[in-house]
Design a protein around this motif. Structure first.
Motif, PDB file in Angstrom:
ATOM      1  N   LEU A 186       0.819  -1.205   0.000  1.00  0.00           N
ATOM      2  CA  LEU A 186       0.000   0.000   0.000  1.00  0.00           C
ATOM      3  C   LEU A 186       0.857   1.262   0.000  1.00  0.00           C
ATOM      4  O   LEU A 186       0.536   2.241  -0.685  1.00  0.00           O
ATOM      5  N   LEU A 187       1.936   1.257   0.756  1.00  0.00           N
ATOM      6  CA  LEU A 187       2.826   2.417   0.791  1.00  0.00           C
ATOM      7  C   LEU A 187       3.400   2.686  -0.601  1.00  0.00           C
ATOM      8  O   LEU A 187       3.482   3.847  -1.040  1.00  0.00           O
ATOM      9  N   ARG A 188       3.758   1.638  -1.293  1.00  0.00           N
ATOM     10  CA  ARG A 188       4.299   1.798  -2.644  1.00  0.00           C
ATOM     11  C   ARG A 188       3.219   2.294  -3.610  1.00  0.00           C
ATOM     12  O   ARG A 188       3.436   3.238  -4.383  1.00  0.00           O
ATOM     13  N   GLU A 189       2.044   1.689  -3.539  1.00  0.00           N
ATOM     14  CA  GLU A 189       0.989   2.012  -4.502  1.00  0.00           C
ATOM     15  C   GLU A 189       0.311   3.356  -4.226  1.00  0.00           C
ATOM     16  O   GLU A 189      -0.129   4.040  -5.164  1.00  0.00           O
ATOM     17  N   GLU A 190       0.195   3.728  -2.957  1.00  0.00           N
ATOM     18  CA  GLU A 190      -0.546   4.941  -2.607  1.00  0.00           C
ATOM     19  C   GLU A 190       0.340   6.168  -2.420  1.00  0.00           C
ATOM     20  O   GLU A 190      -0.159   7.296  -2.471  1.00  0.00           O
ATOM     21  N   VAL A 191       1.632   5.960  -2.207  1.00  0.00           N
ATOM     22  CA  VAL A 191       2.511   7.109  -1.966  1.00  0.00           C
ATOM     23  C   VAL A 191       3.678   7.138  -2.948  1.00  0.00           C
ATOM     24  O   VAL A 191       3.809   8.071  -3.736  1.00  0.00           O
ATOM     25  N   PRO A 194       2.620   7.014  -7.056  1.00  0.00           N
ATOM     26  CA  PRO A 194       1.948   8.228  -7.565  1.00  0.00           C
ATOM     27  C   PRO A 194       2.833   9.473  -7.528  1.00  0.00           C
ATOM     28  O   PRO A 194       2.686  10.358  -8.371  1.00  0.00           O
ATOM     29  N   LEU A 195       3.729   9.544  -6.549  1.00  0.00           N
ATOM     30  CA  LEU A 195       4.603  10.710  -6.428  1.00  0.00           C
ATOM     31  C   LEU A 195       5.884  10.577  -7.238  1.00  0.00           C
ATOM     32  O   LEU A 195       6.633  11.539  -7.394  1.00  0.00           O
ATOM     33  N   GLY A 196       6.163   9.380  -7.729  1.00  0.00           N
ATOM     34  CA  GLY A 196       7.375   9.154  -8.501  1.00  0.00           C
ATOM     35  C   GLY A 196       8.638   9.239  -7.682  1.00  0.00           C
ATOM     36  O   GLY A 196       9.700   9.632  -8.178  1.00  0.00           O
ATOM     37  N   LYS A 279       7.896  16.196  -1.031  1.00  0.00           N
ATOM     38  CA  LYS A 279       7.086  15.962  -2.225  1.00  0.00           C
ATOM     39  C   LYS A 279       5.690  15.480  -1.842  1.00  0.00           C
ATOM     40  O   LYS A 279       4.685  15.904  -2.429  1.00  0.00           O
ATOM     41  N   MET A 280       5.587  14.598  -0.856  1.00  0.00           N
ATOM     42  CA  MET A 280       4.264  14.128  -0.433  1.00  0.00           C
ATOM     43  C   MET A 280       3.423  15.282   0.095  1.00  0.00           C
ATOM     44  O   MET A 280       2.224  15.391  -0.193  1.00  0.00           O
ATOM     45  N   TYR A 281       4.047  16.169   0.866  1.00  0.00           N
ATOM     46  CA  TYR A 281       3.303  17.276   1.467  1.00  0.00           C
ATOM     47  C   TYR A 281       2.969  18.381   0.467  1.00  0.00           C
ATOM     48  O   TYR A 281       2.206  19.300   0.797  1.00  0.00           O
ATOM     49  N   LEU A 284      -0.709  18.272   0.128  1.00  0.00           N
ATOM     50  CA  LEU A 284      -1.441  18.822   1.261  1.00  0.00           C
ATOM     51  C   LEU A 284      -1.354  20.340   1.305  1.00  0.00           C
ATOM     52  O   LEU A 284      -2.209  21.003   1.890  1.00  0.00           O
ATOM     53  N   ALA A 285      -0.319  20.893   0.690  1.00  0.00           N
ATOM     54  CA  ALA A 285      -0.148  22.345   0.673  1.00  0.00           C
ATOM     55  C   ALA A 285      -0.877  23.008  -0.488  1.00  0.00           C
ATOM     56  O   ALA A 285      -1.049  24.232  -0.490  1.00  0.00           O
ATOM     57  N   ASN A 286      -1.300  22.213  -1.452  1.00  0.00           N
ATOM     58  CA  ASN A 286      -1.840  22.778  -2.690  1.00  0.00           C
ATOM     59  C   ASN A 286      -3.163  22.142  -3.109  1.00  0.00           C
ATOM     60  O   ASN A 286      -3.368  21.804  -4.281  1.00  0.00           O
ATOM     61  N   GLY A 287      -4.039  21.965  -2.138  1.00  0.00           N
ATOM     62  CA  GLY A 287      -5.390  21.510  -2.438  1.00  0.00           C
ATOM     63  C   GLY A 287      -5.506  20.111  -2.982  1.00  0.00           C
ATOM     64  O   GLY A 287      -6.500  19.775  -3.634  1.00  0.00           O
ATOM     65  N   GLY A 288      -4.479  19.284  -2.751  1.00  0.00           N
ATOM     66  CA  GLY A 288      -4.536  17.889  -3.190  1.00  0.00           C
ATOM     67  C   GLY A 288      -3.877  17.619  -4.513  1.00  0.00           C
ATOM     68  O   GLY A 288      -3.918  16.481  -5.001  1.00  0.00           O
ATOM     69  N   VAL A 289      -3.242  18.627  -5.108  1.00  0.00           N
ATOM     70  CA  VAL A 289      -2.630  18.482  -6.431  1.00  0.00           C
ATOM     71  C   VAL A 289      -1.109  18.470  -6.306  1.00  0.00           C
ATOM     72  O   VAL A 289      -0.520  19.280  -5.578  1.00  0.00           O
ATOM     73  N   VAL A 290      -0.465  17.565  -7.034  1.00  0.00           N
ATOM     74  CA  VAL A 290       0.988  17.515  -7.105  1.00  0.00           C
ATOM     75  C   VAL A 290       1.371  17.111  -8.525  1.00  0.00           C
ATOM     76  O   VAL A 290       0.744  16.232  -9.119  1.00  0.00           O
ATOM     77  N   ASP A 291       2.360  17.777  -9.085  1.00  0.00           N
ATOM     78  CA  ASP A 291       2.783  17.546 -10.476  1.00  0.00           C
ATOM     79  C   ASP A 291       1.603  17.661 -11.438  1.00  0.00           C
ATOM     80  O   ASP A 291       1.476  16.878 -12.400  1.00  0.00           O
ATOM     81  N   ALA A 292       0.736  18.625 -11.168  1.00  0.00           N
ATOM     82  CA  ALA A 292      -0.437  18.899 -12.010  1.00  0.00           C
ATOM     83  C   ALA A 292      -1.417  17.732 -12.064  1.00  0.00           C
ATOM     84  O   ALA A 292      -2.264  17.664 -12.950  1.00  0.00           O
ATOM     85  N   LYS A 293      -1.323  16.832 -11.088  1.00  0.00           N
ATOM     86  CA  LYS A 293      -2.234  15.692 -11.025  1.00  0.00           C
ATOM     87  C   LYS A 293      -2.963  15.693  -9.688  1.00  0.00           C
ATOM     88  O   LYS A 293      -2.416  16.111  -8.670  1.00  0.00           O
ATOM     89  N   ARG A 294      -4.191  15.219  -9.718  1.00  0.00           N
ATOM     90  CA  ARG A 294      -4.986  15.137  -8.504  1.00  0.00           C
ATOM     91  C   ARG A 294      -4.534  13.934  -7.674  1.00  0.00           C
ATOM     92  O   ARG A 294      -4.621  12.799  -8.118  1.00  0.00           O
ATOM     93  N   TYR A 295      -4.031  14.205  -6.474  1.00  0.00           N
ATOM     94  CA  TYR A 295      -3.559  13.149  -5.574  1.00  0.00           C
ATOM     95  C   TYR A 295      -4.583  12.873  -4.479  1.00  0.00           C
ATOM     96  O   TYR A 295      -4.808  11.726  -4.089  1.00  0.00           O
ATOM     97  N   LEU A 296      -5.219  13.915  -3.977  1.00  0.00           N
ATOM     98  CA  LEU A 296      -6.300  13.819  -3.009  1.00  0.00           C
ATOM     99  C   LEU A 296      -7.327  14.882  -3.367  1.00  0.00           C
ATOM    100  O   LEU A 296      -6.970  15.954  -3.883  1.00  0.00           O
ATOM    101  N   SER A 297      -8.588  14.609  -3.084  1.00  0.00           N
ATOM    102  CA  SER A 297      -9.614  15.593  -3.397  1.00  0.00           C
ATOM    103  C   SER A 297      -9.469  16.808  -2.479  1.00  0.00           C
ATOM    104  O   SER A 297      -8.960  16.708  -1.354  1.00  0.00           O
ATOM    105  N   ALA A 298      -9.933  17.960  -2.960  1.00  0.00           N
ATOM    106  CA  ALA A 298      -9.859  19.174  -2.160  1.00  0.00           C
ATOM    107  C   ALA A 298     -10.657  19.023  -0.875  1.00  0.00           C
ATOM    108  O   ALA A 298     -10.251  19.506   0.193  1.00  0.00           O
TER     109      ALA A 298
END
Length: 395
Positions: A186-191, A194-196, A279-281, A284-298
């Motif tokens: 799960l750590l690999r697939e969910e964090v 997705p973050l590369g 990178k993970m945070y 959380l600092a930008n409304g759920g978006v990282v690398d122009a991709k949705r990581y978590l919903s706002a």
């Protein structure tokens, strides 16, 4: 953007706006006695700081690929995994933990919710009672069974009690139950994927263990052995809960043992790089978006950042204002970022996000605390404080 180059050719990154932050960081590691570390920051998703310095061992310099154990900093990472699952409807914070983990209903825990668990209100802080031997700590299934059978502390009804060691395994077991996957997967697939970024580990792959910095000094609270000190402090009313929650059997030895990297103990044995944590945070600092991709919903980010309890924590003796798996960034500045969200770790490492400025920041080090005690020191507060002030000036 300016960059400095390390002897192995990997460039450091220091945005001119964050030069003061970098200066404070480099001042931290002047001799081998200071150990080594790294710091990283993103502003609105752009890397503005990626620096490292010092020594990962007495005769080895810290390099760009060095990683280190970050202790409770990993609680924020483990929490993010569960929030990703909640975003897909697999977990409801207000459902009983037992709805996903039936055995957890034992000993009167049938009504404890995921929300209460994630804000340290499950009453299962006492790792000395739940896992009285290091063998149980190192056995994921045995630890989960012991947590499920454990009796909750009645103080949970009056306020939170920091689950210093048990929190990560509780979250990991819920995540495993709702997905049917082990937490390493799960750590690999969910964090990580997705973050590369690879450097998110609780169970560290064998071929990456050479990269782990040696933590020091030896964890020793006084002249007596760790186990004896733990028993004595457990009998002192004002310190009893701290000893129960943090002085796990064999913890002093496991901190510096390769065995710590064989098990999954997300409450304290996470091994990361500063760049990975920052990178993970970003999300959380930008409304759920990282690398122009949705990581978590706002909306998920909003729920994650809500204060769950303002009561005094009966373990820590303070009011941490727990969020769902996180606390605010504690910084030595006149106006701390009250809306920030993150987690610090034993020894001084930590990572957090500040949605107000769009800044994410992480600091990691193998030097535990200071000359007087190994628990924490002011490095994160000083360097992180400089980073938030730089971000505010850049706004």
């Amino acid at each position: 953007m300016t960059a400095e180059t390390e002897p192995d050719g990997r460039p450091m990154c220091v945005d001119p706006r964050f030069q003061t932050t970098a200066d404070r960081f480099f001042d931290t590691f002047r001799t081998t006695a200071h150990g080594g570390g790294a710091a990283a920051a993103y502003l609105h998703g752009e890397l503005v700081l990626d620096v490292w310095a010092g020594w990962r061992a007495k005769d080895l310099r810290w390099t760009h690929d060095t990683v280190t154990m970050c202790f409770s900093t990993g609680k924020g990472v483990a929490s993010t995994v569960l929030h990703r699952l909640a975003d897909r409807g697999l977990v409801d914070y207000d459902q009983p933990v037992a709805a996903y983990w039936p055995e957890f209903a034992a000993a009167g825990k049938d009504r404890i919710t995921v929300r209460e668990l994630m804000s340290h209100r499950a009453g299962l802080h006492n790792v000395r009672a739940i896992a009285p031997t290091r063998e149980i700590l190192l056995d994921n299934d045995a630890f989960a069974n012991a947590l499920a059978a454990g009796s909750p502390d009645p103080r949970r009804f009056r306020g939170p009690g920091y689950h210093a060691v048990t929190y990560g395994n509780l979250v990991a077991e819920v995540a495993a139950r709702v997905t049917g996957k082990d937490f390493t997967t799960l750590l690999r697939e969910e964090v990580a994927e997705p973050l590369g970024v690879d450097e998110f580990w609780f169970h560290v792959p064998l071929d990456h263990r050479v990269r782990i910095a040696r933590v020091f000094p030896t964890v020793k609270p006084g002249p007596l052995p760790w186990s004896t000190t733990g028993r004595l402090l457990s009998a002192v009313p004002g310190l009893r809960a701290v000893a129960e929650a943090g002085m796990a059997a064999g913890f002093d030895e496991l901190v510096r043992s390769p065995e710590a990297h064989d098990a999954v103990m997300p409450g304290w044995n996470g091994v990361f790089s500063a760049e990975a944590l920052a990178k993970m945070y970003v999300a959380l600092a930008n409304g759920g978006v990282v690398d122009a991709k949705r990581y978590l919903s706002a909306d998920r980010i909003r729920q994650m950042a809500q204060v769950q309890t303002r009561d005094r924590d009966y373990v820590l003796g303070i009011r941490p204002n727990w969020r769902l798996g996180y606390h605010p960034a504690w910084l030595r500045i006149p106006e701390p970022p009250l809306g920030s969200i993150g987690h610090y770790g034993f020894g001084g490492s930590g990572a957090w996000a500040d949605p107000e400025t769009g800044l994410s920041f992480a600091f990691v080090s193998n030097r535990l605390g200071n000359a007087l005690q190994p628990i924490t020191d002011g490095r994160m507060s000083r360097i992180g404080g400089a980073a938030i002030e730089a971000a505010r000036r850049a706004a």
